[in-house]
Design a protein around this motif. Structure first.
Motif, PDB file in Angstrom:
ATOM      1  N   GLU A 111      36.740 -11.605 107.374  1.00  0.00           N
ATOM      2  CA  GLU A 111      35.842 -10.628 108.007  1.00  0.00           C
ATOM      3  C   GLU A 111      36.677  -9.638 108.820  1.00  0.00           C
ATOM      4  O   GLU A 111      37.483 -10.040 109.666  1.00  0.00           O
ATOM      5  CB  GLU A 111      34.833 -11.352 108.912  1.00  0.00           C
ATOM      6  N   PHE A 120      34.249  -4.133 117.097  1.00  0.00           N
ATOM      7  CA  PHE A 120      32.844  -4.530 117.255  1.00  0.00           C
ATOM      8  C   PHE A 120      32.400  -4.332 118.698  1.00  0.00           C
ATOM      9  O   PHE A 120      31.301  -3.840 118.961  1.00  0.00           O
ATOM     10  CB  PHE A 120      32.652  -5.992 116.846  1.00  0.00           C
ATOM     11  N   GLU A 127      24.315  -0.055 117.239  1.00  0.00           N
ATOM     12  CA  GLU A 127      25.073  -0.487 116.058  1.00  0.00           C
ATOM     13  C   GLU A 127      25.174  -2.014 116.025  1.00  0.00           C
ATOM     14  O   GLU A 127      25.028  -2.637 114.970  1.00  0.00           O
ATOM     15  CB  GLU A 127      26.474   0.124 116.075  1.00  0.00           C
ATOM     16  N   LYS A 128      25.405  -2.613 117.185  1.00  0.00           N
ATOM     17  CA  LYS A 128      25.469  -4.081 117.248  1.00  0.00           C
ATOM     18  C   LYS A 128      24.122  -4.674 116.850  1.00  0.00           C
ATOM     19  O   LYS A 128      24.050  -5.677 116.120  1.00  0.00           O
ATOM     20  CB  LYS A 128      25.840  -4.529 118.661  1.00  0.00           C
ATOM     21  N   THR A 131      23.678  -4.523 113.185  1.00  0.00           N
ATOM     22  CA  THR A 131      24.491  -5.557 112.535  1.00  0.00           C
ATOM     23  C   THR A 131      23.800  -6.911 112.590  1.00  0.00           C
ATOM     24  O   THR A 131      23.720  -7.635 111.592  1.00  0.00           O
ATOM     25  CB  THR A 131      25.873  -5.649 113.220  1.00  0.00           C
ATOM     26  N   ARG A 134      20.860  -7.043 110.199  1.00  0.00           N
ATOM     27  CA  ARG A 134      21.297  -7.212 108.809  1.00  0.00           C
ATOM     28  C   ARG A 134      21.632  -8.671 108.516  1.00  0.00           C
ATOM     29  O   ARG A 134      21.316  -9.202 107.447  1.00  0.00           O
ATOM     30  CB  ARG A 134      22.515  -6.327 108.519  1.00  0.00           C
ATOM     31  N   ILE A 135      22.276  -9.315 109.485  1.00  0.00           N
ATOM     32  CA  ILE A 135      22.676 -10.707 109.297  1.00  0.00           C
ATOM     33  C   ILE A 135      21.455 -11.593 109.075  1.00  0.00           C
ATOM     34  O   ILE A 135      21.441 -12.454 108.192  1.00  0.00           O
ATOM     35  CB  ILE A 135      23.475 -11.213 110.523  1.00  0.00           C
ATOM     36  N   GLU A 139      16.343  -6.257 109.166  1.00  0.00           N
ATOM     37  CA  GLU A 139      16.629  -4.861 109.523  1.00  0.00           C
ATOM     38  C   GLU A 139      15.467  -3.948 109.164  1.00  0.00           C
ATOM     39  O   GLU A 139      14.995  -3.165 110.004  1.00  0.00           O
ATOM     40  CB  GLU A 139      17.906  -4.400 108.827  1.00  0.00           C
ATOM     41  N   LEU A 365      28.643 -12.704 110.158  1.00  0.00           N
ATOM     42  CA  LEU A 365      28.826 -11.651 109.164  1.00  0.00           C
ATOM     43  C   LEU A 365      29.456 -12.180 107.883  1.00  0.00           C
ATOM     44  O   LEU A 365      29.104 -11.764 106.775  1.00  0.00           O
ATOM     45  CB  LEU A 365      29.687 -10.518 109.744  1.00  0.00           C
TER      46      LEU A 365
END
Length: 441
Positions: A111, A120, A127-128, A131, A134-135, A139, A365
């Motif tokens: 990663e 990060f 943005e965090k 992320t 998405r994980i 989202e 991730l």
């Protein structure tokens, strides 16, 4: 596939490193200590370049004063050996069966954020949050709810502003509590006045009729007197007139009774109202305008409350989505499009909490990547450092970090480009059994 970890690093002549061999702890925190400018960060840079590829190549990779080019050898828990050597840092990847591979194989389980945690950490809170969503696969759903909440919020704000303006306008209008609720009609007042005058006229006609009857009674009486003087031949006539007299007397009694019960009505109030009709109606119109303005303001106020309820419903849906999600760290959430932990925004978290959140998300991730690199842990006090190390171990994660220190908390000490502790088992962080508590960083 089990998470891949670093089992051994050997590096020579890269940046400040002369020669080091490090065997990191499999689970938990391996702290690389030493004074400033001794080569601690160079160890991390060597790992990052080795696994991340040429985009992480240091601008001046070869150690100053060395005639030999950089050389790095990294052994991974999945049996892969990664080597870089020569002036250009040529890459050689050998899998557990002895077959040759390249950067693409490394990219499948390494990663990028694990190599570059500061990237990060520097990312914006939104943005965090993106992320994290998405994980956990939420989202699209959360973004849709966020847009719905934003639209409702903007709509409510606009409605609230209009409601405030309309209420202020309604409050500024004058009011006349003593005025009637509807405008007064001059025609209706005139009609009512004429009806009273007609009734009064009828009363007058009845009074005149009474006078006429009374006058007739007296006239008949006088005639009777004259007829009685004429003798008996007029008896029959007299009797007839007596009968007429009696009937007239009865009529008189009835008329008199009617006259006594009569009472004329006054038109004074109506006349006053007719004179003041325009002023009264002006007050009525003002009152009606004020009532309409108040109703208008209440309508927008009700809309505002309705939109507030809708916003709360959207927020509840988001909370339920996140509460039921498989989060990489309990306490993580997304509020107003930003990442939060234990109800705190990123800039309100302690440094150790920021590291913990970052490590959990980076691990999620790419679960195949079982390690993270962390530079400059000297801002953590010893207790927080031990607690963080315990948490890293509890997650089955390998952490390799640097710290400006030569204390016992350090697993390896780098001095003048060499590793002082080169045993196969480095000095571990002293274990402390406790529940994680956020510390200062």
């Amino acid at each position: 596939m089990e998470a891949v970890k670093i089992t051994q690093l050997e590096a020579e002549n890269i940046k400040r490193i002369k020669a080091v061999r490090i065997t990191p702890t499999e689970n938990g925190l391996t702290v690389i200590g030493g004074r400033n400018n001794q080569g601690k960060t160079s160890v991390l840079d060597a790992i990052i370049w080795e696994l991340g590829g040429d985009r992480y190549r240091p601008s001046n990779a070869q150690r100053d004063g060395s005639v030999l080019p950089p050389k790095i050898r990294l052994t991974l828990s999945n049996g892969i050996v990664v080597e870089r050597s020569g002036k250009n840092g040529d890459l050689k990847v050998t899998d557990s069966t002895g077959r040759k591979a390249g950067q693409q194989l490394l990219n499948s389980f390494v990663e990028q954020f694990a190599l570059d945690m500061p990237k990060f950490i520097r990312a914006g809170s939104r943005e965090k949050a993106a992320t994290l969503l998405r994980i956990i696969g939420l989202e699209d759903q959360v973004n849709q709810l966020e847009r719905r909440e934003s639209d409702l919020y903007n709509q409510r704000r606009a409605v609230g502003q209009i409601a405030d303006q309309k209420k202020k306008y309604a409050d500024e209008l004058p009011g006349y509590p003593d005025a009637p609720s509807e405008p007064v009609s001059a025609y209706d007042l005139i009609q009512e006045q004429q009806a009273i005058l007609a009734r009064n006229g009828e009363n007058q006609r009845k009074r005149e009729r009474l006078n006429e009857i009374t006058f007739e009674k007296h006239r008949i009486y006088d005639e009777i007197q004259r007829l009685e003087e004429q003798a008996a031949d007029l008896a029959k006539r007299i009797q007839e007139r007596k009968n007429a007299y009696e009937q007239t007397a009865r009529d008189e009694a009835t008329a008199q009774k009617d006259a006594l019960d009569l009472m004329d009505e006054s038109t004074e109030e109506l006349e006053t109202n007719l004179r003041n009709i325009e002023a009264v109606n002006a007050k009525v119109r003002v009152n009606q305008a004020k009532a309409a303005a108040e109703a208008d303001a209440k309508e927008y106020s009700d809309q505002y409350e309705g939109l507030t309820a809708q916003i709360e419903d959207v927020r509840k849906q988001k909370r339920e989505l996140l509460d039921n999600a498989n989060l990489p760290l309990p306490g993580l959430s997304v509020e107003n499009g930003e990442l939060t932990y234990m109800g705190k925004a990123w800039d309100c978290m302690s440094g150790s909490d920021q590291l913990r959140v970052s490590a959990a998300i980076v691990r999620a991730l790419n679960p195949k990547c079982g390690f993270i690199l962390i530079d400059k842990l000297e801002q953590m006090d010893l207790e927080t450092l031990r607690e963080f190390g315990d948490w890293i171990a509890s997650q089955g994660l390998q952490g390799i970090a640097t710290r400006v220190s030569t204390g016992d908390e350090c697993s390896i000490i780098i001095e003048d480009g060499y590793a002082k502790n080169t045993d196969e088992t480095p000095v571990p962080t002293a274990p402390v059994k406790r529940t994680w508590n956020a510390g200062t960083f």
